[in-house]
Scaffold this active site. Structure first.
Site, PDB file in Angstrom:
ATOM      1  CB  SER A   8      -0.982   0.111   1.485  1.00 30.00           C
ATOM      2  OG  SER A   8      -1.519   1.371   1.180  1.00 30.00           O
ATOM      3  CG  HIS A  33      -4.016  -1.363  -1.934  1.00 31.87           C
ATOM      4  ND1 HIS A  33      -5.057  -2.107  -2.134  1.00 31.87           N
ATOM      5  CD2 HIS A  33      -4.163  -0.645  -0.875  1.00 31.87           C
ATOM      6  CE1 HIS A  33      -5.892  -1.818  -1.569  1.00 31.87           C
ATOM      7  NE2 HIS A  33      -5.647  -0.641  -0.542  1.00 31.87           N
ATOM      8  CG  MET A 137     -11.748  -2.179   4.356  1.00 30.10           C
ATOM      9  SD  MET A 137     -10.213  -1.875   3.769  1.00 30.10           S
ATOM     10  CE  MET A 137      -9.082  -0.854   4.979  1.00 30.10           C
TER      11      MET A 137
END
Ligand SMILES: O=C(CO)[C@@H](O)[C@H](O)COP(=O)(O)O
Ligand SMILES: [Fe+2]
Length: 216
Positions: A8, A33, A137
């Site tokens: 990420s 990401h 999540m």
């Protein structure tokens, strides 16, 4: 299927993105990401298309974009122009999710549907056949570096069963608090794609961390 890793970018050094993307290109990472936040759907603002366009010019890995914005369907065509591989939209942000998923496909991208920690996987029973990925999540979205929510392990197992029963080809991605202790348990529970920000980018050996996640 071997575990895929999607680092990420939120945890990267924004003053030297070129260096961090060079590292990603050299590494065994499968995807990159990108977290887009609008300050409305989540209580934070990250980055938008100018950054994604710049990153897409130098990143050799497919882009996995996670939209934490209201009404993400407004940006399907614009997202396709970045060359993104995967557009993830939140279940909680879409009024007509079926239409949005089909519009993402028509724009030439894979469609991912993301669930907040408190949204049950059963909400996806009637769309699971149509999606390429479900992104669970494992923290409340909006910030990197938060603690992993333990209930995610049960959600992964329930989602894995739902996907098998429906004969769906959807893969399962988990995002938030993925590190040395949580990653092996997620993979054992049935996760296909691990997103990880701080654990990778704050390490002194990010390529080594990516390699260790890939080996799970
Ligand atoms: O979508 C998000 C946060 O909302 C994530 O993609 C974070 O960027 C993950 O960061 P870590 O928890 O791995 O530090
Ligand atoms: Fe994310």
């Amino acid at each position: 299927m071997a575990t895929l890793v999607s680092p990420s970018l939120l945890a990267a050094n924004f003053l030297d993105l070129q260096r961090d993307i060079d590292m990603i290109n050299r590494s065994e990472a499968d995807w990159l990401h990108l977290d887009v936040m609008d300050g409305v759907f989540v209580p934070n603002i990250s980055f938008g298309f100018p950054i994604i366009d710049a990153v897409s010019k130098i990143c050799k890995k497919p882009l996995d974009i996670h939209f934490m914005i209201t009404k993400p369907e407004r940006y399907i065509a614009r997202t396709a122009r970045t060359g993104a591989m995967m557009m993830n939209v939140h279940y909680e942000a879409c009024t007509h999710l079926n239409r949005t998923v089909h519009e993402i496909h028509e724009a030439g991208m894979k469609a991912g549907v993301t669930l907040n920690p408190s949204t049950p996987v059963s909400m996806l029973e009637d769309i699971i056949q149509d999606v390429d990925m479900v992104l669970l999540m494992s923290v409340n979205p909006g910030f990197g570096g938060q603690a992993f929510i333990e209930n995610t392990i049960n959600k992964v197992k329930r989602l894995r069963r739902m996907i098998a029963e429906a004969g769906s080809k959807a893969v399962i991605e988990v995002d938030g608090g993925v590190q040395a202790e949580t990653a092996p348990r997620l993979v054992a529970a049935g996760v296909d794609v691990l997103v990880s920000g701080s654990y990778i980018f704050k390490s002194s050996n990010p390529e080594g961390v990516i390699k260790s996640l890939k080996a799970l």
